[in-house]
Motif scaffolding. Structure first.
Motif, PDB file in Angstrom:
ATOM      1  N   THR A  51       0.818  -1.208   0.000  1.00 52.18           N
ATOM      2  CA  THR A  51       0.000   0.000   0.000  1.00 52.18           C
ATOM      3  C   THR A  51       0.854   1.261   0.000  1.00 52.18           C
ATOM      4  OG1 THR A  51      -1.685  -1.186   1.257  1.00 52.18           O
ATOM      5  CG2 THR A  51      -1.866   1.208   1.177  1.00 52.18           C
ATOM      6  N   PHE A 294      -2.584   3.314   3.976  1.00 48.45           N
ATOM      7  CA  PHE A 294      -2.531   2.042   4.695  1.00 48.45           C
ATOM      8  C   PHE A 294      -3.687   1.938   5.700  1.00 48.45           C
ATOM      9  CE2 PHE A 294      -0.139  -0.624   8.011  1.00 48.45           C
ATOM     10  CZ  PHE A 294      -0.650  -1.810   7.493  1.00 48.45           C
ATOM     11  N   LEU A 297      -6.855   1.113   3.838  1.00 57.57           N
ATOM     12  CA  LEU A 297      -6.896  -0.309   3.495  1.00 57.57           C
ATOM     13  C   LEU A 297      -7.268  -1.149   4.717  1.00 57.57           C
ATOM     14  CD1 LEU A 297      -6.228  -2.515   1.311  1.00 57.57           C
ATOM     15  CD2 LEU A 297      -3.975  -2.649   2.387  1.00 57.57           C
TER      16      LEU A 297
END
Length: 431
Positions: A51, A294, A297
């Motif tokens: 990511t 991140f 995600l």
């Protein structure tokens, strides 16, 4: 654990780490790693590597360091002095007189800067000493500068628009175009307030100096030519379709270097300082963006955005009530985080809710920019307040108080955008 308990745990962890003075980007990555490690089946380390690399290698994001560099170069030129000399003759006869140079100067510089703090600092270094020397009231001088300085985020090119466009997958060029009318309208509201204030406090504004003929005013306006050429080259290349936002940013850097050289302010030292200043600022922003990517995600794997969207949807809020709730949320969040952190930290959670309410993401981007502008002048973490505190030596509470009327004008601006969405969407739809 249920969703509420997970949310409380992660938010609590976020503020604990932030309170420990850890960098925001590292804090976001740390909270994301904890969330994935504890509440999802995917290995956190693998997800983090993929990511962060993906978010850092985005071509669209290339425009961001270039616009920052352009602003740093211009910050070290004689642009501010030239702007004052070109603007002053035209506003001297208006109620409020030279106070309008704060608003107009910030509006013009915003179109070549993209940074609220840079706009506020650059124009403030020019107008604050001059207005104080001429006897203008300190409260309205500082307040109008703090409010108008926020235009650096709304009038394109805007750093926060690039960040939102990357986070929400919205065309940055369209965001730039959509910000033109709202930026002009908000500047008009600021100037309108100054006119009303001046009419109510007639004895507070010093009388203007010598009268100038129309031809003399035109002659003084020659000092605006360099900045207008730079604005035209950057925004014109975008609006005409000749360049993308990234390519236009490169045009802006070259143009600012040429302008700096013509004004004899380009030296190896100024070039080095501008490059290092842009590098430091972009590295900070890039680290925040990587950590936020991140975290987004991780939230997706945990399922919090979907559950939050379902919960908000179950409340039966109308789109207007949702916008009001989000405005309050961002204003409160702005008391603790800077604008870029606010956007990248919340987009992953907020966007599904906004899309479920069928709110145009282009319109929502301009809304976000305005509420982030509000955060620039809300204590204790209002960047413009910090800038002005360093320039004036005043207490931050005093600066926040004299800026409050301009905060209310931004609230009015949000309502105008809601009831008249064409202010945002008409120009992009017809370009």
């Amino acid at each position: 654990m249920n969703d509420l308990a997970i949310t409380v745990l992660l938010v609590g962890t976020l503020f604990v780490i932030l309170g420990s003075s850890v960098w925001i980007g590292l804090t976001l990555s740390g909270v994301a790693w904890i969330g994935m490690q504890l509440f999802s089946a995917r290995p956190a380390g693998d997800a983090m590597a993929v990511t962060i690399w993906g978010s850092s290698s985005s071509w669209t994001l290339t425009a961001l360091p270039l616009f920052i560099w352009m602003g740093e170069i211009l910050f070290r030129t004689k642009l501010s002095d030239s702007m004052f000399r070109g603007l002053a003759p035209w506003v001297s006869r208006l109620p409020g007189s030279l106070l309008h140079t704060n608003v107009i100067g910030c509006t013009i510089f915003a179109a070549v800067s993209g940074s609220s703090a840079a706009t506020c600092a650059t124009i403030g270094k020019m107008t604050l000493p001059e207005l104080a020397r001429r006897g203008y009231p300190e409260d309205i001088t500082i307040g109008s500068l703090a409010g108008a300085g926020t235009l650096g985020l709304l009038i394109p090119p805007s750093i926060i628009m690039i960040v939102y466009g990357v986070s929400a997958d919205v065309s940055i060029s369209k965001l730039f175009i959509a910000g033109v009318f709202p930026g002009m309208l908000l500047a008009g509201l600021f100037s309108g307030y100054i006119i009303i204030w001046a009419l109510l406090h007639k004895g507070a504004i010093p009388k203007s100096g010598e009268k100038m003929t129309f031809l003399q005013k035109l002659f003084e306006s020659r000092h605006l030519i360099p900045v207008m050429l730079l604005i035209g080259s950057v925004l014109g290349s975008i609006y005409s379709g000749l360049a993308t936002a990234t390519e236009a940013a490169a045009v802006g850097v070259v143009g600012s270097l040429i302008l700096s050289a013509c004004q004899q302010s380009l030296s190896w030292q100024s070039f080095r300082d501008a490059l290092l200043g842009a590098t430091r600022l972009y590295c900070m922003i890039a680290l925040i963006l990587a950590g936020a990517a991140f975290l987004t995600l991780a939230m997706g794997y945990i399922g919090l955005p979907r559950h939050l969207a379902e919960y908000v949807g179950s409340l039966g809020l109308s789109p207007l009530m949702l916008i009001i709730a989000l405005a309050i949320f961002y204003i409160i969040l702005g008391c603790f985080l800077d604008g870029i952190s606010m956007v990248v930290l919340t987009m992953g959670v907020i966007l599904p809710t906004v899309q479920a309410a069928h709110i145009d993401l282009l319109w929502f981007g301009i809304f976000i920019v305005i509420v982030v502008e509000m955060a620039q002048i809300t204590p204790p973490v209002g960047f413009n307040l910090f800038v002005l505190q360093g320039m004036t030596g005043k207490e931050i509470t005093y600066i926040a108080r004299v800026t409050f009327p301009f905060f209310l004008l931004m609230c009015l601006m949000v309502l105008l955008l809601w009831f008249f969405p064409g202010i945002v969407v008409w120009l992009p739809a017809n370009m």
